[in-house]
Design a protein around this motif. Structure first.
Motif, short mmCIF file in Angstrom:
data_model
loop_
_atom_site.label_atom_id
_atom_site.label_comp_id
_atom_site.label_asym_id
_atom_site.label_seq_id
_atom_site.Cartn_x
_atom_site.Cartn_y
_atom_site.Cartn_z
N GLY A 1 0.79 -1.22 0.00
CA GLY A 1 0.00 0.00 0.00
C GLY A 1 0.82 1.27 0.00
O GLY A 1 0.40 2.29 0.55
N GLN A 2 2.00 1.24 -0.65
CA GLN A 2 2.92 2.38 -0.60
C GLN A 2 3.09 3.10 -1.94
O GLN A 2 4.07 3.81 -2.14
CB GLN A 2 4.30 1.90 -0.10
CG GLN A 2 4.29 1.35 1.30
CD GLN A 2 3.91 2.42 2.31
OE1 GLN A 2 4.44 3.53 2.28
NE2 GLN A 2 2.98 2.10 3.20
N LEU A 3 2.16 2.91 -2.87
CA LEU A 3 2.35 3.48 -4.21
C LEU A 3 2.23 5.00 -4.24
O LEU A 3 2.73 5.65 -5.17
CB LEU A 3 1.37 2.86 -5.21
CG LEU A 3 1.67 1.41 -5.60
CD1 LEU A 3 0.65 0.92 -6.60
CD2 LEU A 3 3.08 1.27 -6.17
N ALA A 4 1.57 5.59 -3.23
CA ALA A 4 1.46 7.06 -3.19
C ALA A 4 2.83 7.71 -3.09
O ALA A 4 3.01 8.87 -3.46
CB ALA A 4 0.57 7.49 -2.03
N HIS A 5 3.81 6.95 -2.64
CA HIS A 5 5.18 7.48 -2.46
C HIS A 5 6.14 6.92 -3.50
O HIS A 5 7.35 6.94 -3.30
CB HIS A 5 5.69 7.13 -1.06
CG HIS A 5 4.69 7.37 0.03
ND1 HIS A 5 4.27 8.63 0.39
CD2 HIS A 5 3.96 6.51 0.79
CE1 HIS A 5 3.37 8.54 1.35
NE2 HIS A 5 3.15 7.27 1.60
N THR A 6 5.61 6.40 -4.60
CA THR A 6 6.42 5.65 -5.56
C THR A 6 6.28 6.26 -6.96
O THR A 6 5.24 6.80 -7.31
CB THR A 6 5.96 4.18 -5.61
OG1 THR A 6 5.98 3.65 -4.27
CG2 THR A 6 6.87 3.33 -6.48
N SER A 7 7.35 6.19 -7.73
CA SER A 7 7.31 6.60 -9.14
C SER A 7 7.92 5.50 -9.99
O SER A 7 8.57 4.60 -9.48
CB SER A 7 8.06 7.92 -9.35
OG SER A 7 9.42 7.76 -8.97
N VAL A 8 7.69 5.59 -11.29
CA VAL A 8 8.19 4.58 -12.23
C VAL A 8 8.97 5.28 -13.34
O VAL A 8 8.50 6.28 -13.89
CB VAL A 8 7.05 3.75 -12.86
CG1 VAL A 8 7.60 2.69 -13.79
CG2 VAL A 8 6.18 3.13 -11.79
N ARG A 9 10.14 4.76 -13.66
CA ARG A 9 10.96 5.31 -14.74
C ARG A 9 11.07 4.31 -15.88
O ARG A 9 11.19 3.10 -15.65
CB ARG A 9 12.36 5.67 -14.24
CG ARG A 9 12.38 6.75 -13.16
CD ARG A 9 13.77 6.91 -12.59
NE ARG A 9 14.25 5.66 -12.01
CZ ARG A 9 15.54 5.40 -11.78
NH1 ARG A 9 16.47 6.30 -12.07
NH2 ARG A 9 15.90 4.24 -11.27
N TRP A 10 11.05 4.84 -17.10
CA TRP A 10 11.12 4.01 -18.30
C TRP A 10 12.32 4.41 -19.15
O TRP A 10 12.70 5.58 -19.20
CB TRP A 10 9.84 4.18 -19.14
CG TRP A 10 8.62 3.77 -18.39
CD1 TRP A 10 7.77 4.58 -17.68
CD2 TRP A 10 8.12 2.44 -18.21
NE1 TRP A 10 6.79 3.84 -17.09
CE2 TRP A 10 6.97 2.52 -17.40
CE3 TRP A 10 8.54 1.19 -18.68
CZ2 TRP A 10 6.24 1.40 -17.03
CZ3 TRP A 10 7.81 0.08 -18.32
CH2 TRP A 10 6.67 0.18 -17.50
#
Length: 425
Positions: A313-322
């Protein structure tokens, strides 16, 4: 971390390849896996339909995370059964997996929350379904309500095709999946695949792709599970992604939470990009196959870190790089697919085909007397990256042509829409 990956297809090989690269990983197990997955993980002879056996294995091997690849176990409730044993799982609950397990459920959710989608009707008997089709006319789309391994959808261009598709469903061609049918209006536009990593509350955009469902070049022939894909999908502009999140994904997340089934896992929206904007074709509740293969090639971040964030439940603090590169995958299928594929033919040269910017992901393969053989419909995914989709396409087909498998076939035009865009500027 000790990780157990469930599944045996090309999607699971791509996930295994990416998870195996994580510094967090101690040991990766895969059940049942395939010869390609065996190069990344220890293969386990587990019946993944036996949830108690999977839980016992997790306790025995001190598994820290179970990653569920295919939709079948999710719809059957494996995530709930493992969580009941205090085993961490990446994947939605049985109630949340209804988004894929019942097309009718999803259409009703769309109606309730004003999510743009095709007009539809739900039917549980042939007579009333036929009457609806006669009134609506063709072209029209016939869908078996339940899971049918990507083969329960018919885009009927004539009324005769529509009648035949309905008869196939109600006469048992798709088993229990066809006991109920969803009939939809035919939508025009460009299809795209859009993914979100979800933790029950937050949905984080997780890449775009375009799949090629028809078996033959120029999009002819019957639908398949997917003959190839590329990423990113040019039609999914930043504006289109923002609209998709606002109009489709966010109301879905809100609606599922209100129904007491918050969605955690991968939410895969099959979209039609129409003149009026994005419309939902259908949801899947796991990574696409073959879209997963191109996403994993482009993902810059540690997949295991992201799966943990979604699980906790920690995606609010997560980013994704491509990565900036495009990726493209071509499916090599066994003769007879998507009908009855011929199994057992020998495949040579797979090791020679892989190289810089090229990965060969195994799907329906097996070992027989030391030889790699075909053991399914979709057998290999030849996956490549490039500065453009056109460059990735050339690299993928050059690698494919080094594989010696006379009994295999493929489409030769994967990525054609994106390549045409690049050529016209």
């Amino acid at each position: 971390m000790n990780v157990l990956l469930l599944g045996s297809g090309g999607r699971e090989h791509a996930l295994a390849w990416k998870i195996a690269a994580s510094p967090l990983l101690t040991k990766l197990y895969a059940a049942p896996g395939n010869p390609g997955i065996g190069s990344e993980a220890e293969l386990v002879k587990l019946d993944i339909a036996d949830h108690a056996a999977v839980a016992a294995f997790c306790r025995d091997k001190k598994i820290d995370l179970v990653v569920v690849g295919p939709e079948g176990p999710l719809v059957a409730g494996i995530a709930d059964d493992l969580r009941a044993e205090n085993i961490r799982v990446f994947g939605p609950s049985k109630a949340a997996a209804r988004l894929e397990g019942s097309k009718g459920f999803t259409k009703d959710l769309c109606a309730r929350y004003d999510i743009p989608t095709a007009a539809y009707g739900r039917f549980s008997d042939l007579a009333s379904a036929k009457a609806y089709v006669e009134k609506a006319g063709a072209p029209i789309v016939i869908k078996a309500d339940g899971l049918a391994a990507g083969k329960g959808v018919t885009v009927a261009m004539t009324l005769d095709e529509a009648r035949s598709a309905l008869e196939a469903c109600f006469e048992g061609s798709f088993g229990a999946a066809g006991a109920e049918v969803v009939i939809e209006e035919f939508m025009t536009g460009e299809e795209a695949s859009f993914f979100c990593l979800c933790d029950g509350t937050t949905a984080l955009p997780f890449g775009t792709a375009q799949d090629h469902k028809r078996v033959g070049d120029s999009d002819v022939g019957p639908n398949t599970g997917g003959m190839g894909a590329y990423s990113p999908a040019p039609v999914m502009t930043p504006e289109m992604i923002e609209r998709t999140m606002r109009e489709i994904i966010e109301p879905t997340m809100r609606g599922m939470a209100e129904l007491g089934a918050p969605f955690a896992g991968i939410l895969f929206a099959g979209l039609m990009i129409t003149e009026k904007g994005p419309k939902l074709i259908e949801y899947n509740t796991r990574f696409g196959d073959p879209e997963c293969q191109v996403l994993m090639m482009r993902l810059k971040d540690d997949l295991l870190v992201l799966l943990n964030a979604a699980t906790d439940g920690q995606l609010a603090h997560t980013s994704v790089r491509w990565r900036d590169e495009a990726a493209l995958t071509v499916v090599m299928a066994a003769r007879g697919y998507p009908g009855t594929p011929e199994k057992g033919s020998v495949i040579r040269g797979v090791e020679d085909a892989a190289g810089e910017g090229v990965q060969i992901f195994h799907a329906g393969t097996a070992m027989n007397g030391g030889a790699l053989v075909a053991n399914g419909g979709r057998v290999l995914n030849i996956t490549a990256t490039g500065a453009t989709v056109g460059e990735a396409q050339k690299r993928a087909y050059a690698a494919l042509d080094r594989i010696d498998w006379p009994d295999g076939f493929c489409r030769r035009d994967i990525g054609w829409q994106a390549v045409a865009r690049e050529q016209t500027g």
